[in-house]
Design an enzyme around this catalytic site. Structure first.
Site, PDB file in Angstrom:
ATOM      1  N   ASN A   1       0.868  -1.177   0.000  1.00  0.00           N
ATOM      2  CA  ASN A   1       0.000   0.000   0.000  1.00  0.00           C
ATOM      3  C   ASN A   1       0.905   1.228   0.000  1.00  0.00           C
ATOM      4  O   ASN A   1       1.484   1.569   1.029  1.00  0.00           O
ATOM      5  CB  ASN A   1      -0.898  -0.033   1.251  1.00  0.00           C
TER       6      ASN A   1
ATOM      7  N   LYS B   1       0.145   4.267  -0.293  1.00  0.00           N
ATOM      8  CA  LYS B   1      -0.485   5.473   0.276  1.00  0.00           C
ATOM      9  C   LYS B   1      -0.220   6.667  -0.654  1.00  0.00           C
ATOM     10  O   LYS B   1      -0.173   6.480  -1.863  1.00  0.00           O
ATOM     11  CB  LYS B   1       0.004   5.687   1.714  1.00  0.00           C
TER      12      LYS B   1
ATOM     13  N   HIS C   1      -9.418   1.241   5.165  1.00  0.00           N
ATOM     14  CA  HIS C   1      -8.135   1.475   5.839  1.00  0.00           C
ATOM     15  C   HIS C   1      -8.352   2.441   7.000  1.00  0.00           C
ATOM     16  O   HIS C   1      -9.143   3.382   6.896  1.00  0.00           O
ATOM     17  CB  HIS C   1      -7.112   2.025   4.843  1.00  0.00           C
TER      18      HIS C   1
ATOM     19  N   GLU D   1      -6.703   4.831   8.022  1.00  0.00           N
ATOM     20  CA  GLU D   1      -6.468   6.246   7.693  1.00  0.00           C
ATOM     21  C   GLU D   1      -7.716   6.861   7.049  1.00  0.00           C
ATOM     22  O   GLU D   1      -8.028   8.027   7.267  1.00  0.00           O
ATOM     23  CB  GLU D   1      -5.242   6.363   6.771  1.00  0.00           C
TER      24      GLU D   1
ATOM     25  N   GLU E   1      -5.119  -4.765  10.710  1.00  0.00           N
ATOM     26  CA  GLU E   1      -4.102  -3.734  10.891  1.00  0.00           C
ATOM     27  C   GLU E   1      -4.346  -2.990  12.210  1.00  0.00           C
ATOM     28  O   GLU E   1      -5.144  -2.044  12.250  1.00  0.00           O
ATOM     29  CB  GLU E   1      -4.143  -2.734   9.738  1.00  0.00           C
TER      30      GLU E   1
ATOM     31  N   GLY F   1       2.842   2.488  10.770  1.00  0.00           N
ATOM     32  CA  GLY F   1       3.778   3.591  10.585  1.00  0.00           C
ATOM     33  C   GLY F   1       4.491   4.011  11.857  1.00  0.00           C
ATOM     34  O   GLY F   1       5.129   5.058  11.916  1.00  0.00           O
TER      35      GLY F   1
ATOM     36  N   SER G   1       3.826  -2.057  10.236  1.00  0.00           N
ATOM     37  CA  SER G   1       5.291  -2.117  10.395  1.00  0.00           C
ATOM     38  C   SER G   1       5.892  -3.466  10.012  1.00  0.00           C
ATOM     39  O   SER G   1       6.832  -3.949  10.651  1.00  0.00           O
ATOM     40  CB  SER G   1       5.695  -1.736  11.824  1.00  0.00           C
TER      41      SER G   1
END
Ligand code: 13P
Length: 248
Positions: free
Chosen positions: A9, A11, A94, A96, A167, A173, A213
């Site tokens: 991904n 992003k 996701h 985010e 996730e 991240g 990660s």
């Protein structure tokens, strides 16, 4: 035996030229024999990357979609638009997007169903916050996300097309990875939820990735766990580390 699926991904990284140069660099060396490899670039690069990976086993993924066929939805992209340029997977839900764009399980569910109409496999993301984990509420939170995001999806499609990505938000991240045991425990829990929603056969077929990660140094341990069928990789998918992860 579930085939592993490892997706990158990207992003909001890499303009078209940089995206092309990177894929050109890895496309002939990345091992796509034993693992399904998916690359999810920014929308601007999808078409060019689609041409570039034509004839390889690398699959194209999108990072988002809008669940209407067409019309006055400024800035949005339909499933048919993705399908027309060769997109085979699409990330939905996701964290985010849930966090910055207020996306709900119900909206994620609409997207997943719409993608399945055109035979694009949704990669449906779920995962708890640090607070939810620390208050020991993570299993309930993830169960609710799984049930609501996958509500009403046909059993065959669930078993063969849908991919679920666990996730944990606190591991995205941050450099903080869930331990392989923590990741496996939640993936197993998700499989149990699928078994309750459908049946054990469906639960044994659905592929469940871990994301957060993932890097070359932890890929092997994570990907060898019993209920983890792949990885959704963020930062490390932008470099040659992605090749190393696929070769775990
Ligand atoms: P990182 O691998 O950068 O932690 O990102 C994980 C992720 O969000 C993939 O979708």
């Amino acid at each position: 035996m579930r085939k592993k699926i490892i997706a990158g991904n990207w992003k909001m990284n890499y303009c078209v030229n940089r995206a092309e140069a990177f894929v050109d660099e890895i496309k002939d060396t990345i091992n796509t024999d034993e693992v399904d490899v998916v690359i999810c670039p920014n929308f601007m690069a999808l078409d060019r990357i689609s041409d570039l990976i034509d004839g390889t086993n690398i699959k194209l993924g999108a990072q988002n979609v809008y669940p209407e066929d067409k019309g006055a939805y400024t800035g949005e992209t339909s499933v048919k638009m993705l399908s027309a340029i060769g997109v085979k997977y699409c990330i939905v839900g996701h964290s985010e997007r849930r966090q910055y764009f207020n996306e709900t399980d119900e909206f994620v569910n609409k997207k997943a169903k719409k993608l399945l109409e055109v035979d694009i496999c949704p990669i449906v993301c779920v995962g708890e916050t640090l607070e939810e984990r620390e208050s020991n509420n993570m299993f309930n939170v993830v169960e609710k996300q799984v049930r609501n995001s996958l509500d009403g999806i046909d059993k065959e499609l669930m078993a063969n097309k849908v991919v679920i990505a666990y996730e944990p938000i606190w591991a995205i991240g941050t450099g903080k990875t869930a331990t392989a045991e923590q990741a496996n425990e939640m993936c197993k829990h998700i499989r149990d939820v699928i078994s309750k929603m459908y049946d054990e056969d469906t639960a044994q077929k659905v592929r469940i990735q871990y994301g957060g990660s993932v890097k070359p140094s932890n890929a092997n341990e994570i990907l060898n766990m019993s209920d983890i069928d792949g990885a959704l990789v963020g930062g490390a998918s932008l470099t040659n580390d992605f090749v190393a992860i696929v070769n775990y």
